[in-house]
Design a protein around this motif. Structure first.
Motif, PDB file in Angstrom:
ATOM      1  N   ILE A  49       0.838  -1.193   0.000  1.00 21.92           N
ATOM      2  CA  ILE A  49       0.000   0.000   0.000  1.00 21.92           C
ATOM      3  C   ILE A  49       0.877   1.248   0.000  1.00 21.92           C
ATOM      4  CG2 ILE A  49      -0.172   0.152   2.529  1.00 21.92           C
ATOM      5  CD1 ILE A  49      -3.090   1.069   2.145  1.00 21.92           C
ATOM      6  N   PHE A  50       0.421   2.271  -0.727  1.00 25.14           N
ATOM      7  CA  PHE A  50       1.054   3.595  -0.718  1.00 25.14           C
ATOM      8  C   PHE A  50       0.209   4.509   0.159  1.00 25.14           C
ATOM      9  CE2 PHE A  50       3.259   1.985  -4.314  1.00 25.14           C
ATOM     10  CZ  PHE A  50       4.369   2.792  -4.519  1.00 25.14           C
ATOM     11  N   VAL A  51       0.844   5.199   1.093  1.00 25.15           N
ATOM     12  CA  VAL A  51       0.130   6.128   1.972  1.00 25.15           C
ATOM     13  C   VAL A  51       0.722   7.524   1.787  1.00 25.15           C
ATOM     14  CG1 VAL A  51      -0.509   6.703   4.332  1.00 25.15           C
ATOM     15  CG2 VAL A  51      -0.290   4.304   3.659  1.00 25.15           C
ATOM     16  N   ALA A  52      -0.141   8.492   1.505  1.00 23.30           N
ATOM     17  CA  ALA A  52       0.298   9.877   1.312  1.00 23.30           C
ATOM     18  C   ALA A  52      -0.634  10.798   2.082  1.00 23.30           C
ATOM     19  CB  ALA A  52       0.311  10.242  -0.163  1.00 23.30           C
ATOM     20  N   PHE A  53      -0.214  12.040   2.272  1.00 23.90           N
ATOM     21  CA  PHE A  53      -1.033  13.022   2.993  1.00 23.90           C
ATOM     22  C   PHE A  53      -1.911  13.824   2.044  1.00 23.90           C
ATOM     23  CE2 PHE A  53       2.484  12.135   5.769  1.00 23.90           C
ATOM     24  CZ  PHE A  53       1.921  12.095   7.016  1.00 23.90           C
ATOM     25  N   ASN A  54      -1.473  13.940   0.816  1.00 21.26           N
ATOM     26  CA  ASN A  54      -2.100  14.842  -0.143  1.00 21.26           C
ATOM     27  C   ASN A  54      -2.972  14.074  -1.120  1.00 21.26           C
ATOM     28  OD1 ASN A  54      -2.313  16.435  -2.665  1.00 21.26           O
ATOM     29  ND2 ASN A  54      -1.082  17.928  -1.523  1.00 21.26           N
ATOM     30  N   ARG A  55      -4.222  14.482  -1.270  1.00 27.13           N
ATOM     31  CA  ARG A  55      -5.137  13.804  -2.194  1.00 27.13           C
ATOM     32  C   ARG A  55      -4.651  13.863  -3.638  1.00 27.13           C
ATOM     33  NH1 ARG A  55     -11.411  15.339  -0.749  1.00 27.13           N
ATOM     34  NH2 ARG A  55     -11.568  14.154   1.193  1.00 27.13           N
ATOM     35  N   ASP A  56      -4.041  14.987  -4.014  1.00 22.13           N
ATOM     36  CA  ASP A  56      -3.558  15.117  -5.386  1.00 22.13           C
ATOM     37  C   ASP A  56      -2.468  14.086  -5.680  1.00 22.13           C
ATOM     38  OD1 ASP A  56      -5.282  17.218  -5.819  1.00 22.13           O
ATOM     39  OD2 ASP A  56      -3.804  18.758  -5.316  1.00 22.13           O
ATOM     40  N   ILE A  57      -1.587  13.850  -4.699  1.00 21.11           N
ATOM     41  CA  ILE A  57      -0.539  12.846  -4.879  1.00 21.11           C
ATOM     42  C   ILE A  57      -1.160  11.464  -5.015  1.00 21.11           C
ATOM     43  CG2 ILE A  57       1.416  11.703  -3.747  1.00 21.11           C
ATOM     44  CD1 ILE A  57       2.125  14.391  -2.487  1.00 21.11           C
ATOM     45  N   VAL A  58      -2.160  11.173  -4.189  1.00 25.77           N
ATOM     46  CA  VAL A  58      -2.832   9.875  -4.252  1.00 25.77           C
ATOM     47  C   VAL A  58      -3.504   9.687  -5.608  1.00 25.77           C
ATOM     48  CG1 VAL A  58      -4.757   8.527  -3.325  1.00 25.77           C
ATOM     49  CG2 VAL A  58      -3.131   9.620  -1.772  1.00 25.77           C
ATOM     50  N   THR A  59      -4.169  10.742  -6.092  1.00 19.05           N
ATOM     51  CA  THR A  59      -4.830  10.656  -7.398  1.00 19.05           C
ATOM     52  C   THR A  59      -3.821  10.352  -8.495  1.00 19.05           C
ATOM     53  OG1 THR A  59      -6.549  12.221  -6.706  1.00 19.05           O
ATOM     54  CG2 THR A  59      -6.232  11.904  -9.073  1.00 19.05           C
ATOM     55  N   ALA A  60      -2.667  11.013  -8.454  1.00 17.41           N
ATOM     56  CA  ALA A  60      -1.627  10.764  -9.452  1.00 17.41           C
ATOM     57  C   ALA A  60      -1.070   9.347  -9.327  1.00 17.41           C
ATOM     58  CB  ALA A  60      -0.506  11.782  -9.294  1.00 17.41           C
ATOM     59  N   LEU A  61      -0.928   8.853  -8.105  1.00 16.49           N
ATOM     60  CA  LEU A  61      -0.379   7.514  -7.885  1.00 16.49           C
ATOM     61  C   LEU A  61      -1.329   6.414  -8.349  1.00 16.49           C
ATOM     62  CD1 LEU A  61       1.294   7.848  -4.368  1.00 16.49           C
ATOM     63  CD2 LEU A  61       2.453   7.210  -6.480  1.00 16.49           C
ATOM     64  N   LYS A  62      -2.627   6.644  -8.241  1.00 19.01           N
ATOM     65  CA  LYS A  62      -3.600   5.592  -8.539  1.00 19.01           C
ATOM     66  C   LYS A  62      -3.532   5.101  -9.974  1.00 19.01           C
ATOM     67  CE  LYS A  62      -7.083   6.119  -4.941  1.00 19.01           C
ATOM     68  NZ  LYS A  62      -8.470   6.486  -4.585  1.00 19.01           N
ATOM     69  N   SER A  63      -3.047   5.937 -10.876  1.00 16.83           N
ATOM     70  CA  SER A  63      -2.924   5.508 -12.269  1.00 16.83           C
ATOM     71  C   SER A  63      -1.652   4.694 -12.498  1.00 16.83           C
ATOM     72  CB  SER A  63      -2.930   6.725 -13.197  1.00 16.83           C
ATOM     73  OG  SER A  63      -1.795   7.543 -12.943  1.00 16.83           O
ATOM     74  N   ARG A  64      -0.805   4.605 -11.445  1.00 18.06           N
ATOM     75  CA  ARG A  64       0.497   3.956 -11.630  1.00 18.06           C
ATOM     76  C   ARG A  64       0.716   2.782 -10.682  1.00 18.06           C
ATOM     77  NH1 ARG A  64       4.542   9.054 -11.481  1.00 18.06           N
ATOM     78  NH2 ARG A  64       6.017   7.532 -12.331  1.00 18.06           N
ATOM     79  N   VAL A  65      -0.037   2.724  -9.594  1.00 18.23           N
ATOM     80  CA  VAL A  65       0.109   1.626  -8.637  1.00 18.23           C
ATOM     81  C   VAL A  65      -1.277   1.101  -8.270  1.00 18.23           C
ATOM     82  CG1 VAL A  65       2.229   2.609  -7.701  1.00 18.23           C
ATOM     83  CG2 VAL A  65       0.055   3.121  -6.598  1.00 18.23           C
ATOM     84  N   ALA A  66      -1.302  -0.099  -7.685  1.00 16.42           N
ATOM     85  CA  ALA A  66      -2.573  -0.769  -7.431  1.00 16.42           C
ATOM     86  C   ALA A  66      -3.327  -0.218  -6.226  1.00 16.42           C
ATOM     87  CB  ALA A  66      -2.332  -2.271  -7.255  1.00 16.42           C
ATOM     88  N   ASN A  67      -2.613   0.274  -5.212  1.00 18.81           N
ATOM     89  CA  ASN A  67      -3.281   0.628  -3.968  1.00 18.81           C
ATOM     90  C   ASN A  67      -2.644   1.863  -3.347  1.00 18.81           C
ATOM     91  OD1 ASN A  67      -4.929   0.541  -1.738  1.00 18.81           O
ATOM     92  ND2 ASN A  67      -3.990  -1.277  -0.816  1.00 18.81           N
TER      93      ASN A  67
END
Length: 521
Positions: A49-67
């Protein structure tokens, strides 16, 4: 792209190592790209799992990683399962104030008089409850296991460290009693009514020892911002023998004046027995900007293919020099407001980032205003008296950084007062002008912002206003001086192409004639 030697060392450690890892990434190091590539090296049989504080970072990550999730989303889902709710929890950002009002409406017969008495504690209690949740205090007699004991001393330490204030000489002891009561009712409201706030999403899963999905590998972004309750969450979510891979930059920790954990990276390193590896090449900044940043962070390096860029100190500056794609950054707010009015007078639209900064100024005005202050002259006198009194109190407690922030607020308000039109010099107009100057979305306009608001952002061209304000004259303790160096580092590394140093006193209303002539010739 061929990985740098630092990236390759990280990838090798991911493949061949077996312990936790903390990656110290300089500004613009391509940390997201690096950790995504590291993710690809994790066997698919592992729970990651990837955990971040920023929603924008999470949105960008979702297209590149599974979780990929935010820290709050991770806690929210665990909390909902723990409470056995088939439905969404009721999330209210201002839950604490609603709980306070509920306590009064249910338990106090003469609510109006009681509320009048409590009003001097309301804002301080609200802040104190939030701090208690962040540090894991559980009131005595309430279900839950705390990270910090519910003692008078621990509550008093929170008040002292975070400078919690109660209006009109409210007593800390009474404030603590109220905070305990409100925190108790807040926990009950979550259990009985499924009523939570954003702090609860982190706090309740930890104190209730909820069951997290166990992960083999947890990636954490912006590790320098992880607080105690969040570290506890990560421990609960990590399978025994699992790997925490945290990425952060201790040199971008600049919120110590708010009571933030200035040792967050070291705490992660100690608590998870993490190995430290550097990520030293900045792909954002050109070579000359990196050279400027090196005086603050020696480990930063420029990419071999980076352009030279530009770093200059301008003898003066004028409106036509700036475009709407640029940013003017400053250590303090007051010079930015002064600069903003200069731009506006010359017909150049701009706004200052940070709606909460404006709210803080308005709160300060309302705090000293009371019922007896009816005009600006009275307000100015009251503000001056309040600021000097609070400055002396903060300095006596060794809180020089907070004293500096207070005086910056006073100076900023005074600039707003100076700019009021002669036919509308009222307190209401002052407040309206303050609220109209600050924004959270400055797209399409020239951006002015403090260094603290600039963190996490970047621009092609950056103007650093009044560099001489760093280090702050109020930064006397070692950790405060380190934070000032971090501020300077964050400021210069916002520039992707050009960095200019300018001074407030060198402003010109228009381009000098000799420059015009040189251009025409």
């Amino acid at each position: 792209m061929t990985p740098s030697k630092y990236q390759q060392a990280i990838y090798t450690e991911i493949q061949n190592g077996d312990g936790c890892l903390i990656i110290i990434a300089v500004a613009g190091a391509g940390k997201t790209t690096t950790i995504v590539e590291a993710y690809k090296l994790i066997p698919q049989t592992k729970q990651v799992i990837f955990v971040a504080f920023n929603r924008d970072i999470v949105t960008a990550l979702k297209s590149r990683v599974a979780n990929a999730v935010t820290m709050n989303s991770l806690g929210y889902n665990v909390l909902r399962r723990f409470l056995g709710s088939k439905y969404s929890l009721q999330v209210e950002a201002d839950k604490t104030m609603k709980v306070i009002k509920r306590v009064f409406s249910e338990n106090i017969p003469d609510e109006k008089e009681a509320w009048k008495e409590f009003s001097i504690y309301a804002s301080g209690v609200k802040k104190l409850v939030g701090l208690a949740k962040a540090h894991g205090i559980v009131p005595r007699g309430v279900e839950g296991t705390g990270l910090m004991l519910d003692t008078e001393q621990n509550w008093a330490d929170l008040i002292e460290k975070y400078d919690v204030e109660f209006e009109r000489e409210g007593k800390p002891e009474a404030g603590i009693d109220w905070a305990r009561k409100i925190l108790t009712r807040s926990i009950q409201a979550a259990r009985e009514d499924l009523f939570v706030d954003f702090d609860d999403q982190l706090y309740l899963p930890v104190i209730w020892q909820a069951t997290f999905t166990p992960y083999d590998v947890i990636f954490v972004d912006e590790a320098q911002d992880v607080n105690p309750i969040q570290r506890a969450m990560l421990k609960m979510a990590l399978r025994p023998g699992g790997r925490l891979i945290a990425v952060g930059d201790p040199h971008q920790a600049i919120y110590g004046f708010r009571g933030a954990d200035t040792e967050a990276i070291q705490h992660i390193k100690d608590e998870f027995s993490a190995k430290e590896l550097p990520l030293s090449v900045s792909y954002r900044c050109p070579k000359l900007v990196v050279a400027e940043a090196k005086q603050y962070v020696e480990m930063i390096e420029s990419s071999e293919v980076a352009p030279d860029g530009k770093v200059e100190t301008l003898p003066n500056h004028w409106p036509d020099l700036f475009t709407n794609d640029d940013a003017v950054i400053c250590r303090n707010t007051a010079p930015l407001i002064d600069q903003a009015y200069r731009f506006i007078r010359q017909g150049k639209a701009c706004r200052v980032l940070g709606r909460e900064i404006g709210a803080g100024l308005v709160n300060m005005i309302n705090k000293v205003r009371g019922k007896r202050v009816t005009n600006l002259d009275q307000l100015e006198d009251k503000l001056e008296q309040y600021a000097e009194r609070e400055k002396a109190r903060l300095m006596a407690k060794g809180k020089e950084d907070q004293a500096g922030a207070l005086m910056d607020k006073l100076e900023t308000i005074n600039i707003f007062i100076e700019q009021l039109p002669e036919d509308d010099r009222t307190i209401d107009r002052l407040i309206a002008n303050i609220e109209g100057m600050f924004t959270d979305n400055n797209k399409g306009l020239l951006t002015l912002c403090t260094i603290h608001k600039a963190k996490g952002q970047e621009w092609n061209k950056v103007f650093l206003l009044d560099r001489h304000l760093m280090p702050s004259k109020y930064a006397r303790q070692k950790w405060q001086q380190e934070q000032e160096a971090n501020c300077a580092y964050v400021a210069v590394t916002r520039a992707k192409q050009e960095l200019y140093f300018i001074e407030s006193k060198k402003w010109l209303d228009k381009k000098p004639e000799e420059i015009k002539q040189a251009v025409n010739n």
